[in-house]
Design a protein around this motif. Structure first.
Motif, mmCIF file in Angstrom:
data_model
loop_
_atom_site.group_PDB
_atom_site.id
_atom_site.type_symbol
_atom_site.label_atom_id
_atom_site.label_comp_id
_atom_site.label_asym_id
_atom_site.label_seq_id
_atom_site.Cartn_x
_atom_site.Cartn_y
_atom_site.Cartn_z
ATOM 1 N N VAL A 1 0.836 -1.204 0.000
ATOM 2 C CA VAL A 1 0.000 0.000 0.000
ATOM 3 C C VAL A 1 0.866 1.248 0.000
ATOM 4 O O VAL A 1 0.502 2.266 -0.608
ATOM 5 C CB VAL A 1 -0.999 0.045 1.180
ATOM 6 C CG1 VAL A 1 -2.031 -1.048 1.058
ATOM 7 C CG2 VAL A 1 -0.315 0.008 2.515
ATOM 8 N N ALA A 2 2.036 1.167 0.650
ATOM 9 C CA ALA A 2 2.955 2.307 0.587
ATOM 10 C C ALA A 2 3.375 2.543 -0.859
ATOM 11 O O ALA A 2 3.426 3.684 -1.324
ATOM 12 C CB ALA A 2 4.169 2.060 1.480
ATOM 13 N N ALA A 3 3.637 1.448 -1.595
ATOM 14 C CA ALA A 3 4.048 1.581 -2.994
ATOM 15 C C ALA A 3 2.920 2.173 -3.835
ATOM 16 O O ALA A 3 3.140 3.081 -4.642
ATOM 17 C CB ALA A 3 4.458 0.211 -3.544
ATOM 18 N N VAL A 4 1.693 1.665 -3.631
ATOM 19 C CA VAL A 4 0.553 2.194 -4.380
ATOM 20 C C VAL A 4 0.368 3.674 -4.058
ATOM 21 O O VAL A 4 0.167 4.514 -4.941
ATOM 22 C CB VAL A 4 -0.731 1.410 -4.035
ATOM 23 C CG1 VAL A 4 -1.950 2.101 -4.613
ATOM 24 C CG2 VAL A 4 -0.630 -0.009 -4.551
ATOM 25 N N PHE A 5 0.481 3.989 -2.792
ATOM 26 C CA PHE A 5 0.343 5.386 -2.386
ATOM 27 C C PHE A 5 1.383 6.270 -3.065
ATOM 28 O O PHE A 5 1.081 7.357 -3.555
ATOM 29 C CB PHE A 5 0.462 5.508 -0.864
ATOM 30 C CG PHE A 5 0.646 6.913 -0.400
ATOM 31 C CD1 PHE A 5 -0.431 7.781 -0.374
ATOM 32 C CD2 PHE A 5 1.889 7.376 -0.007
ATOM 33 C CE1 PHE A 5 -0.264 9.086 0.034
ATOM 34 C CE2 PHE A 5 2.059 8.683 0.402
ATOM 35 C CZ PHE A 5 0.982 9.542 0.418
ATOM 36 N N LEU A 6 2.635 5.780 -3.092
ATOM 37 C CA LEU A 6 3.699 6.585 -3.684
ATOM 38 C C LEU A 6 3.429 6.870 -5.158
ATOM 39 O O LEU A 6 3.727 7.955 -5.652
ATOM 40 C CB LEU A 6 5.048 5.879 -3.529
ATOM 41 C CG LEU A 6 5.632 5.918 -2.117
ATOM 42 C CD1 LEU A 6 6.933 5.149 -2.053
ATOM 43 C CD2 LEU A 6 5.848 7.357 -1.663
ATOM 44 N N THR A 7 2.818 5.898 -5.872
ATOM 45 C CA THR A 7 2.565 6.139 -7.293
ATOM 46 C C THR A 7 1.368 7.062 -7.501
ATOM 47 O O THR A 7 1.334 7.815 -8.456
ATOM 48 C CB THR A 7 2.309 4.814 -8.041
ATOM 49 O OG1 THR A 7 1.609 3.929 -7.171
ATOM 50 C CG2 THR A 7 3.585 4.168 -8.478
ATOM 51 N N LEU A 8 0.395 7.016 -6.603
ATOM 52 C CA LEU A 8 -0.825 7.799 -6.815
ATOM 53 C C LEU A 8 -0.886 9.043 -5.943
ATOM 54 O O LEU A 8 -1.903 9.725 -5.915
ATOM 55 C CB LEU A 8 -2.055 6.929 -6.527
ATOM 56 C CG LEU A 8 -2.223 5.670 -7.380
ATOM 57 C CD1 LEU A 8 -3.423 4.868 -6.916
ATOM 58 C CD2 LEU A 8 -2.369 6.044 -8.847
#
Lengths: 286, 280
Positions: free
Chosen positions: B258-265
């Motif tokens: 979720v941290a990765a998804v957050f970083l992209t969006l």
């Protein structure tokens, strides 16, 4: 005006209103009724204000209230001072790669409470944790982070600060970016140093956002449950027992629903005054 | 313009500031790095002296244990399904309501909106017990709908959407109506398309909120095959011989993607949230 247009807003708002009535409004009212009852083996007896009287004489409730108050009075101001400093630094024209920093400091907020609670519990382990290993490396004694009543409170404050500082800083930063640069230029022309510019330009400009973060943090802190539950289960010796943890214990460990509801209503009253302020801040924004 | 004489001093201050902040950020990110390390280590290694500082080779063993003790594959699917259904459902409910309160004048508008915002002020704890009883009466314990339904009309989401919809010009709606557009089509074809960034922000927020939610799922989910990730992790902790390698691998699965998804969006997310939070 056409009928469709007159009825449309009601149709659009209906799902939200119906769900709200069933799952928020009804439980709020039901909770009050419950708080006037004692539940034994699933049978409810009306006892009037008994649960509230019991609350006033319950030393554990006062401990929970005091613990929550300590976090509120010490952790929240420290965190918001840190967030303000961070926001000012992030807003500086001298800073490179501002986006990376803003994002990095915001990242803890995205992490779930259970996830960071587990990580902190292991990092702060007295015998085997990384933090004590580092401390001992520089010649310090091991710190009983989670097993000593005072240090457990400090650990809780540390975890909360880690989680929420960046989030508050980003709210403050957004506000800072709308403070006109000319004000700083004018202050510089008047011979104001960085400190005076901060006091006379930055702080007044930040006021509305500061108020918002203060109110949000206060309301959030009064309700904290996850962090003390995951880190210490309210211990040691009830040092991190918060109102939220005590309420949960009464409801779902002792199944004393009436008493738990009385605690919930005491909490609601406590938040009520501050909640009114919050509503004003959030409601006046349109 | 910066006076030439002041430039070296400014440069120095800028460098100090950048490096100071970089140091502080490194400290803030230590738990993430350590989580990635611990997820790949056995319990014995995690609590060894010195503690491990680099990734090891225990990730698959940890995941296998996690699957064995907690049916973790099922748990991850539960979390994904619940968060996805919730995001769609709450997104629809909040967007519709936000639009109604932002763009229509109607009788009871302020009263109804005030009522909904009561949900921001009344602490969630007040409703826990009656909601639990309601779910038990409906025989909905251990079901997805017990987790999803109560927070579908999320006051913060409605508030956020009303704020964002407020920025939509009335002329746009009026011209749509002049063209003979019905109210529902107007919403779908005229209102929603320009709202895409705000909808993305709302979506990320709702997904994270549900993915990370702990207390409510903890209360209504009791059966080990219905749990979400946070509840499963919390239930693994405290068992006599806690397998921290497995727990931390599960924690990494909960936090790092979720941290990765957050970083992209994140562009949408942060600016969208702030549009609701700090407008004058």
């Amino acid at each position: 005006m056409r009928a469709g247009r007159r009825l449309a807003p009601y149709a659009f708002a209906l799902p939200a209103l119906a769900l709200f009535a069933a799952f928020k409004l009804y439980p709020i009212l039901r909770s009050f009724v419950l708080s006037l009852h004692r539940s034994v083996d699933g049978a409810d007896t009306f006892v009037g204000a008994d649960n509230y009287v019991r609350l006033l004489h319950d030393p554990l409730f006062w401990t929970a209230l005091k613990n929550t108050g300590v976090v509120l009075v010490i952790q929240v101001p420290v965190m918001l001072a840190l967030a303000t400093g961070l926001a000012v630094a992030l807003n500086s024209r001298l800073l490179r790669a501002r986006a990376v920093f803003r994002l990095g400091f915001f990242l803890p907020m995205v992490t779930g409470l259970v996830a960071y609670g587990v990580v902190f519990a292991v990092l702060l382990n007295e015998k085997y944790g990384l933090v004590n290993w580092l401390l001992q490396g520089i010649g310090s004694d091991a710190v009983p982070w989670l097993t000593d009543p005072l240090w457990a409170k400090i650990s809780l404050a540390l975890a909360l600060t880690w989680h929420y500082t960046g989030y508050n800083a980003v709210i403050l930063l957004a506000r800072l970016q709308s403070v006109p640069a000319e004000l700083y230029d004018a202050a510089a022309v008047d011979g104001a140093g960085p400190w005076r510019a901060f006091r006379h330009v930055t702080l007044p400009g930040l006021r509305p956002a500061l108020l918002l973060t203060v109110v949000l943090s206060t309301i959030g802190t009064l309700q904290i449950f996850d962090e003390p539950w995951i880190l210490t289960r309210g211990g040691p010796d009830n040092a991190t027992l918060t109102i939220g943890v005590y309420l949960y214990q009464n409801a779902f460990s002792y199944f004393d629903f009436g008493y738990a509801s009385a605690i919930a209503y005491a909490l609601a009253v406590l938040i009520g005054l501050l909640g009114l302020v919050q509503f004003k801040v959030l409601g006046d924004t349109s | 313009m910066t006076p030439a004489a002041g430039a070296p001093a400014r440069r120095l201050r800028g460098l100090t500031l950048s490096w100071g902040l970089a140091l502080a950020l490194a400290a803030v990110l230590v738990p993430f790095y350590w989580l990635a390390v611990a997820a790949t280590r056995s319990s014995a290694e995690i609590f060894g002296s010195p503690p491990p500082l680099t990734p090891g080779g225990h990730l698959t063993a940890n995941l296998r244990n996690l699957q064995e003790h907690a049916h973790f594959g099922r748990v991850v699917l539960n979390s994904l399904a619940i968060a996805a259904v919730y995001t769609l459902g709450a997104g629809t409910v909040c967007t519709l309501a936000g639009y109604a309160f932002a763009k229509y004048r109607f009788t009871g508008r302020n009263t109804l909106f005030g009522l909904l915002m009561l949900g921001l002020v009344v602490p969630a704890q007040v409703t826990l017990v009656p909601l639990f009883q309601l779910m038990a009466d409906l025989r909905w314990l251990n079901t997805y709908q017990a987790v999803v339904l109560p927070n579908l009309a999320l006051p913060f989401g409605i508030f956020l959407m009303r704020q964002s919809m407020g920025a939509l010009p009335d002329e746009l709606l009026d011209s749509g109506r002049v063209d003979g557009c019905g109210e529902l089509r107007l919403f779908l074809k005229v209102v929603l398309p320009p709202m895409r960034p705000a909808l993305a922000a709302l979506g990320i927020f709702l997904f994270l909120f549900q993915w990370n939610d702990f207390v409510w799922p903890l209360i209504v989910l009791r059966d080990s095959d219905s749990l979400t990730i946070p509840v499963a992790l919390a239930s693994l902790k405290g068992v006599t011989d806690t397998d921290y390698g497995a727990i931390l691998a599960g924690t990494a699965i909960a936090a790092l993607p979720v941290a990765a998804v957050f970083l992209t969006l994140q562009r949408h997310f942060v600016s969208g949230l702030l549009a609701g939070a700090v407008k004058e």
